[in-house]
Design an enzyme around this catalytic site. Structure first.
Site: not given
Ligand SMILES: *Cc1c(COP(=O)(O)O)cnc(C)c1O
Length: 446
Positions: A143, A235, A264
């Site tokens: 994701y 990521d 985050k």
């Molecule tokens: C949460 C998340 C995202 C997206 O971040 P948002 O602040 O919700 O747009 C992208 N990559 C990873 C791995 C995530 O856990």
């Protein structure tokens, strides 16, 4: 359990918000989610006064729980009352950039943005701009936020958009492969290596049940990208400053990516994202380079203060020892409970991440398996049964988890993430008592 006020709020919300929420997973709870009134240490209290042990922690951003240490709270208040933002630089952006560059060896320069999604959008554009290539490899079940280039599923021969509204043409440039499958990625590079701008990968799949890498997988990605002139993009929006402490998951796995996306925790609970990496690559962003990237609220002083003070607090106190010890206790406790009550299930996670995946197969011999969450150890009795890919997690007993486990835990005052796929998070505010109560609740619920 009385949730009448939440019911009324959800009724109002349904009239003005699509699905009654601002992010879909929040509505996964049947028949309606509880509305939070306030947080208290490792707990949340809902609109009807019910208290829950909170393992959701904002779905990742809250490393310190709901009561911020004095130094974090004062920094946030100081920057909020000085005036929210300016459209011209402030010192605190430089402070946070220096902090990250000091602790994450692969990051020499960094650009701050406002969400993880924004970070991955910019990272993909950067990888394409820097290499002059178009194709991006992603992991099935990985994701990277709500963006066109990564909302693509299927396999490399037949990719398709995973959302309505994403034109099929995006699939021309995105190649999904199964995580942990060395042969699949080697084949893709053999066929299209010189067209691949980058491989975008979560070091641990943490939005699909938590899947750890098998031995050597990231080394293979590193080697292939280097050989073919592609970029390795980690990521770390969810793993950054959670797995591997201040060195992040790349430190834990000893891999140096070319680009890293953050989000985050790096914003201490405020909206944030960031793209960091080798100076030469990050300098391709405007204005030093020609890959356009901009944002009105980027580097927002209140967010920068919250992020910097959160990470400084973590650096100066035994935050990671505490959250990782409790994470370990949860995973060990859950492993014992599953051995007794549901030997087909797999306990996953590392550091302060945990989850039970409702896998379907019981190994013949139950001995010698990973004791505190799946580590993909080849000599583990569960090795052939535990999830290696996003698809393995998706084929678990998702409905049983959603419909039976989640409500049974909620009724015992334990707030788990809203479906089988989202990770659960320990914060520094959680206590041993929270862990014990949670394990008792699992014992009743599993
Ligand atoms: C949460 C998340 C995202 C997206 O971040 P948002 O602040 O919700 O747009 C992208 N990559 C990873 C791995 C995530 O856990």
């Amino acid at each position: 359990m009385n949730t009448e006020n939440s019911r009324e709020l959800y009724d109002r919300a349904l009239s003005v918000l699509p699905g009654g929420v601002n992010s879909p997973v929040r509505a996964a709870i049947q028949p309606y989610p509880f509305f939070v009134e306030r947080g208290d240490a490792g707990h949340v209290i809902d609109a009807d006064g019910n208290r829950y042990i909170d393992w959701v922690m904002g779905l990742g951003p809250l490393l310190l729980g709901h009561d911020l240490p004095q130094q974090v709270e004062s920094a946030i208040q100081k920057h909020a009352s000085a005036g929210p933002m300016y459209g011209t630089p402030t010192e605190i952006e430089v402070d946070l950039a220096e902090f990250v560059a000091r602790h994450v060896p692969s990051v020499e320069k960094i650009r701050f943005v406002n969400s993880g999604t924004e970070a991955t959008v910019s990272a993909v554009r950067l990888a394409r701009g820097y290499t002059g290539r178009k194709k991006i490899v992603v992991m099935q079940g990985g994701y990277h936020g709500a963006q066109e280039s990564t909302l693509v599923e299927g396999d490399s021969s037949e990719p398709k958009p995973s959302s309505n509204g994403v034109p099929r043409s995006f699939t021309d440039h995105t190649i999904p492969v199964p995580f942990n499958d060395t042969e699949a990625i080697e084949r893709v590079f053999e066929e299209k290596g010189d067209e691949i701008a980058g491989v975008l990968v979560e070091p641990i799949l943490a939005n699909k049940g938590i899947v750890s890498p098998v031995d050597g997988y990231h080394e293979t990605l590193r080697k292939l990208t280097r050989e073919h002139g592609s970029l390795l993009v980690f990521d770390e929006v969810i793993t950054g400053f959670r797995v591997g402490g201040l060195a992040c998951a790349q430190g834990k796995f000893d891999i140096t990516p070319d680009i890293t996306t953050f989000g985050k925790i790096i914003g201490g609970g405020f909206p944030v994202g960031a793209i960091g990496g080798r100076a030469e690559i990050i300098e391709s962003f405007t204005p030093s380079g020609d890959v356009f990237q901009a944002g009105t609220c980027s580097g927002h002083p209140v967010t920068m203060a919250a992020g910097l003070e959160t990470l400084t607090y973590a650096a100066e106190n035994d935050v990671y020892d505490h959250v990782n010890e409790l994470g370990d206790a949860l995973r060990r406790g859950l492993t014992d409970i599953c051995a007794d009550q549901a030997p087909e299930y797999t306990v996953v996670g590392t550091d302060s991440l945990f989850k039970v995946i409702f896998t379907r197969e019981t190994p013949v011999e139950a001995e010698s398996h990973c004791e505190a969450g799946c580590e993909q150890r080849t000599d583990c009795a569960r090795y052939t049964h535990c999830p290696k890919t996003g698809a393995d997690v998706a084929s678990a007993e998702v409905e049983r988890w959603n419909r039976l486990l989640w409500p049974a835990m909620r009724d015992q005052g334990v707030f788990l993430s809203q479906n089988q796929f989202e990770a659960q998070f320990v914060s520094v505010a959680h206590t041993e008592e929270d862990v014990e109560k949670t394990l008792e609740a699992y014992k009743h619920a599993l």
